[in-house]
Design an enzyme around this catalytic site. Structure first.
Site, mmCIF file in Angstrom:
data_model
loop_
_atom_site.group_PDB
_atom_site.id
_atom_site.type_symbol
_atom_site.label_atom_id
_atom_site.label_comp_id
_atom_site.label_asym_id
_atom_site.label_seq_id
_atom_site.Cartn_x
_atom_site.Cartn_y
_atom_site.Cartn_z
ATOM 1 C CB CYS A 70 32.704 95.477 20.611
ATOM 2 S SG CYS A 70 30.996 95.273 20.638
ATOM 3 C CG HIS A 120 31.539 95.226 16.436
ATOM 4 N ND1 HIS A 120 31.703 94.820 16.785
ATOM 5 C CD2 HIS A 120 32.408 95.510 15.829
ATOM 6 C CE1 HIS A 120 33.080 94.911 17.041
ATOM 7 N NE2 HIS A 120 33.849 95.861 16.368
ATOM 8 C CG HIS A 132 37.327 96.288 15.846
ATOM 9 N ND1 HIS A 132 36.215 96.608 15.193
ATOM 10 C CD2 HIS A 132 37.827 96.826 14.906
ATOM 11 C CE1 HIS A 132 36.602 95.210 14.240
ATOM 12 N NE2 HIS A 132 37.797 96.401 13.777
#
Length: 157
Positions: A70, A120, A132
């Site tokens: 990510c 994240h 993402h």
């Protein structure tokens, strides 16, 4: 007799306006936007780079150009437009200018947090969606933001 046609002088469009038009007409389906006109050109370009990586496999610790985690995707995308971000999602959150949900625009970073901290990051694409690299076994993709809890936003200046 018809009146002569008046010639209009048009101003050049900004990169953000072009992305909005292409998205609206369906030509830029990989980038959706809500307030693209407010986004900086650098952030919009970084978002376009992230979107161009659609389908690239997730790999923990990878920073591109073919594999990403990510924060590796956000780091890579901004690096391509001349902005250096720290490596991890938590470090990137600390590096960005924190903004409200209402102030978010295309290219801003979206952070997800738990009691343990930031876990994240993705890039805001507009309409409640992010680009993402979700997790092992997935690929870079456009997803709806799946929670309203502990979602934070940051802008790369």
């Amino acid at each position: 007799m018809k009146a002569p046609h008046k010639r209009r002088h048009l101003r050049p469009l900004s990169a953000a306006a072009i992305v909005s038009i292409l998205t609206f007409t369906g030509f830029g389906a990989t980038v959706t936007t809500a307030s693209t006109a407010q986004a900086s050109t650098v952030s919009v370009r970084a978002l376009e780079i992230a979107a161009s990586k659609q389908g690239s496999p997730y790999r923990w610790g990878a920073t591109g150009p073919r594999l990403f985690d990510c924060s590796g995707l956000t780091l890579y995308s901004f690096k391509q437009v001349g902005r250096n971000l720290p490596r991890t999602a938590a470090q990137q959150y600390g590096y960005t200018r924190h903004i409200s949900r209402e102030a978010r625009s295309a290219g801003d970073l979206v952070f997800f947090a738990s009691k343990q901290g930031i876990y994240h990051v993705g890039m805001y694409a507009g309409n409640g969606k992010i680009w993402h690299a979700p997790k092992t076994g997935t690929v870079v993709r456009l997803d709806q933001i799946w929670t309203g809890d502990k979602v934070l936003y940051g802008r790369v200046d």
